[in-house]
Design a protein around this motif. Structure first.
Motif, short mmCIF file in Angstrom:
data_model
loop_
_atom_site.label_atom_id
_atom_site.label_comp_id
_atom_site.label_asym_id
_atom_site.label_seq_id
_atom_site.Cartn_x
_atom_site.Cartn_y
_atom_site.Cartn_z
N ILE A 198 42.91 39.26 38.52
CA ILE A 198 43.30 38.02 39.20
C ILE A 198 43.80 38.32 40.61
O ILE A 198 43.48 37.59 41.57
CB ILE A 198 44.36 37.26 38.39
N VAL A 212 38.21 31.89 39.56
CA VAL A 212 38.62 32.61 38.36
C VAL A 212 38.24 31.82 37.11
O VAL A 212 38.57 30.64 36.98
CB VAL A 212 40.14 32.87 38.37
N GLN A 242 44.77 31.78 31.20
CA GLN A 242 45.27 30.60 31.89
C GLN A 242 46.75 30.77 32.25
O GLN A 242 47.18 30.42 33.35
CB GLN A 242 45.06 29.38 31.01
N ALA A 299 47.08 33.46 35.04
CA ALA A 299 46.58 32.89 36.29
C ALA A 299 47.57 31.88 36.85
O ALA A 299 47.84 31.85 38.06
CB ALA A 299 45.22 32.22 36.07
N ARG A 336 50.32 33.05 38.99
CA ARG A 336 49.94 33.36 40.37
C ARG A 336 49.47 32.12 41.13
O ARG A 336 48.94 32.22 42.23
CB ARG A 336 48.82 34.41 40.39
N VAL A 342 47.05 30.08 40.24
CA VAL A 342 45.59 29.97 40.18
C VAL A 342 45.18 29.12 38.98
O VAL A 342 45.67 29.32 37.87
CB VAL A 342 44.94 31.37 40.06
N LEU A 358 42.10 27.85 36.39
CA LEU A 358 40.78 28.25 35.91
C LEU A 358 39.74 27.24 36.37
O LEU A 358 39.91 26.05 36.19
CB LEU A 358 40.76 28.32 34.38
#
Length: 245
Positions: free
Chosen positions: A45, A55, A91, A94, A97, A99, A101
């Motif tokens: 990631i 991602v 998930q 991520a 961070r 982010v 999906l």
């Protein structure tokens, strides 16, 4: 300049993730089923963030021994729990961070089985329906899962840049020595025909129609970095840029 979307399965323990990432539109990150753990997920990631790459989760049959490349005898309940656990793990990491999906792409035999078998396809879709998030589903054109997903998920049709196909649009078995394309020129011809003409030459030389929104290159091919750099160069020569959807 025209655009093409190229994805790659990463976080699987191959040595080339950092070298491949700058040339990708999206990455599909192994999340514990066939490969990967929290450390590899975080590392992948971070690479995706650094290179502004989409991602996605890459769940599999829970079978690290066979790298998820064999159909697994497993109860529907256990498989559903595994798929949900894998995607939610990715998930969660991520999300830490910042982010989101963008997509989910089943791996290996789970991908192939869901493309052909209604029971497995429905189980995958039921698993994903239980997960919050606005993500799309990568699936083969003409597959059972893409048909069943209609109206439930945005389906992104995927084709493989480095895999040969049978005349009925199935991937040639990896048991066949001609299953994987290794020569960079052959990979370019393969992907350019699919992208520009919507045609693919099957392993028996028959030309067949295919629809693809994204093209996958496997990271565990020994010369994957060389292939992807060559693709980037040749695509640009044809006024095509690797970009996001």
């Amino acid at each position: 300049m025209k655009k093409i979307h190229i994805n790659c399965d990463l976080g699987e323990g191959a040595a080339f993730d950092a070298q491949l990432m700058p040339f990708l539109s999206a990455c599909n990150i192994a999340c514990g089923g066939h490969a990967g753990d929290e450390e590899s997920i975080r590392r992948t990631i971070a690479l995706a963030i650094a290179n502004n790459v989409e991602v996605g989760a890459h769940p599999s049959y829970p079978d690290r021994e066979n790298f998820g490349r064999k159909s697994l005898e497993i109860s529907a309940e256990d498989l559903k729990a595994s798929i949900k656990s894998q995607v939610k793990l990715l998930q969660k990491i991520a999300g830490e961070r910042g982010v989101k999906l963008t997509h989910v792409k089943p791996h290996g035999s789970l991908y192939n089985d869901a493309a052909k078998e209604e029971k497995i396809a429905q189980l995958v879709l039921d698993s994903l329906s239980d997960i919050e998030g606005d993500f799309s589903l990568y699936a083969p054109f003409g597959s059972v899962i893409s048909r069943l997903a209609k109206g439930k998920f945005k389906v992104v049709f995927e084709a493989f840049a480095d895999r040969n196909y049978t005349q009925d649009l199935q991937l040639v078995s990896r048991a066949n020595p001609e299953a994987v394309l290794h020569e960079k020129e052959a990979v370019f011809r393969h992907i350019f025909s699919m992208y520009s003409e919507g045609k693919i030459k099957a392993i028996n030389d028959e030309e067949i129609y295919i629809k693809a929104d994204t093209f996958c290159l496997h990271s565990d091919t020994k010369n994957s970095v060389e292939i992807l750099k060559f693709l980037d160069l040749k695509l640009q020569e044809n006024n095509i840029k690797i970009a996001k959807l």
